[in-house]
Write an enzyme that holds these catalytic residues in place. Structure first.
Site, PDB file in Angstrom:
ATOM      1  N   GLU A  46       0.865  -1.194   0.000  1.00 21.27           N
ATOM      2  CA  GLU A  46       0.000   0.000   0.000  1.00 21.27           C
ATOM      3  C   GLU A  46       0.893   1.232   0.000  1.00 21.27           C
ATOM      4  O   GLU A  46       1.672   1.436   0.922  1.00 21.27           O
ATOM      5  CB  GLU A  46      -0.897  -0.006   1.247  1.00 21.27           C
ATOM      6  CG  GLU A  46      -1.727   1.256   1.398  1.00 21.27           C
ATOM      7  CD  GLU A  46      -2.402   1.354   2.772  1.00 21.27           C
ATOM      8  OE1 GLU A  46      -2.801   0.309   3.320  1.00 21.27           O
ATOM      9  OE2 GLU A  46      -2.503   2.488   3.285  1.00 21.27           O
ATOM     10  N   ARG A  50       0.451  10.336   0.713  1.00 20.27           N
ATOM     11  CA  ARG A  50       0.849  11.424   1.615  1.00 20.27           C
ATOM     12  C   ARG A  50       2.028  12.202   1.084  1.00 20.27           C
ATOM     13  O   ARG A  50       2.435  13.187   1.682  1.00 20.27           O
ATOM     14  CB  ARG A  50       1.260  10.859   2.977  1.00 20.27           C
ATOM     15  CG  ARG A  50       0.125  10.235   3.721  1.00 20.27           C
ATOM     16  CD  ARG A  50       0.612   9.671   5.048  1.00 20.27           C
ATOM     17  NE  ARG A  50      -0.225   8.555   5.406  1.00 20.27           N
ATOM     18  CZ  ARG A  50      -0.015   7.750   6.431  1.00 20.27           C
ATOM     19  NH1 ARG A  50       1.024   7.935   7.210  1.00 20.27           N
ATOM     20  NH2 ARG A  50      -0.835   6.754   6.665  1.00 20.27           N
ATOM     21  N   LYS A 134     -10.974  -1.078   7.145  1.00 19.82           N
ATOM     22  CA  LYS A 134      -9.768  -0.816   7.922  1.00 19.82           C
ATOM     23  C   LYS A 134     -10.203  -0.367   9.316  1.00 19.82           C
ATOM     24  O   LYS A 134     -11.246   0.269   9.463  1.00 19.82           O
ATOM     25  CB  LYS A 134      -8.988   0.287   7.211  1.00 19.82           C
ATOM     26  CG  LYS A 134      -7.844   0.920   7.968  1.00 19.82           C
ATOM     27  CD  LYS A 134      -6.982   1.729   7.011  1.00 19.82           C
ATOM     28  CE  LYS A 134      -6.052   2.680   7.744  1.00 19.82           C
ATOM     29  NZ  LYS A 134      -4.810   2.924   7.010  1.00 19.82           N
TER      30      LYS A 134
HETATM   31  C1  3PG Z   1      -1.799   3.838   8.002  1.00 14.43           C
HETATM   32  O1  3PG Z   1      -1.929   4.740   7.190  1.00 14.43           O
HETATM   33  O2  3PG Z   1      -2.380   2.767   7.909  1.00 14.43           O
HETATM   34  C2  3PG Z   1      -0.965   4.073   9.185  1.00 14.43           C
HETATM   35  O3  3PG Z   1      -0.294   5.278   9.125  1.00 14.43           O
HETATM   36  C3  3PG Z   1      -0.005   2.982   9.464  1.00 14.43           C
HETATM   37  O4  3PG Z   1       0.285   3.099  10.776  1.00 14.43           O
HETATM   38  P1  3PG Z   1       1.743   2.870  11.341  1.00 14.43           P
HETATM   39  O5  3PG Z   1       2.650   3.838  10.622  1.00 14.43           O
HETATM   40  O6  3PG Z   1       1.639   3.177  12.801  1.00 14.43           O
HETATM   41  O7  3PG Z   1       2.117   1.452  11.058  1.00 14.43           O
END
Ligand code: 3PG
Length: 221
Positions: A46, A50, A134
């Site tokens: 994924e 961003r 999610k």
């Molecule tokens: C996401 O977008 O799913 C999260 O930012 C992932 O979270 P993490 O960086 O704490 O693993």
């Protein structure tokens, strides 16, 4: 309402047990990261929308690493869903859900995971016809305990929790019947990406793939 994602594109949660969530600053890192994840035994990636290079990174992976399922994460506007589709994304993930965002993601015809963090949000997504979602931000929103508690009253919902999950906490989620996969950025740490340390990414992927095998997934993805 458009078709449920589970019907239009098959279940994402039955396809992967660990979903690497990747934030890239350099588009040239996209293909080596994807290849390192594949080499470590993971079948999906994924790319979060961003950073300015995210859509180009999706395009590069879709073109050059066909053996990995590439998706777009952090889809927060209806327009981004279409942009991700056009870039070659094969699935979409959003941190939250609105009716317009759900409709736009469904409109792409891709599999997708709309974000939820409360029981009411889970019910709203189910009402819209979608059963896979999610759970974000997982650790900050109650963690595995929340998902265990929601399993009895709302058994139709299935989750990919992300947000604060590590290789150590992942098994507590993956042991739950309503969890199909866990996601996280721990597989692609920023310092490893900055150094171009693809062997570290491959090693982290290998550890995550072992979680996947312990869950009973086959190696073919
Ligand atoms: C996401 O977008 O799913 C999260 O930012 C992932 O979270 P993490 O960086 O704490 O693993």
């Amino acid at each position: 309402m458009p078709r449920p994602s589970d019907v239009s594109g098959g279940s994402l949660l039955d396809r992967v047990a660990v979903l690497p969530v990747v934030v890239l600053d350099r588009v040239e890192d996209a293909v080596p990261v994807a290849r390192a994840l594949v080499a470590g035994g993971l079948p999906a990636i994924e790319l979060t929308l961003r950073t300015p290079v995210a859509l180009d990174a999706i395009r590069a992976i879709a073109d050059e690493v066909p053996e990995i399922l590439v998706g777009a994460g952090t889809v927060v506007t209806p327009g981004q869903a279409k942009q991700a589709l056009d870039a070659g994304a094969q699935f979409l993930v959003s941190p939250g859900s609105t009716p317009a965002l759900l409709a736009a993601m469904a409109e792409t015809g891709l599999r997708f995971l709309p974000g939820t963090a409360t029981v009411s949000e889970v019910l709203a997504v189910l009402e819209s016809g979608f059963t896979e979602m999610k759970f974000f931000p997982a650790e900050a929103s109650g963690g595995a305990g929340f998902l265990k508690a929601i399993g009895a009253p709302v058994p139709a919902a299935r989750f990919c929790p992300t947000g604060g999950i590590t290789v150590d906490s992942a098994p507590s989620y993956l042991s739950l019947p309503n969890v199909g996969c866990v996601g996280g950025s721990w597989l692609t740490p920023g310092d490893a990406l900055a150094r171009g340390d693809w062997s570290q990414v491959e090693q982290l992927a290998r550890e995550a793939a072992a979680l996947r095998r312990s869950r009973g997934f086959d190696d073919a993805g």
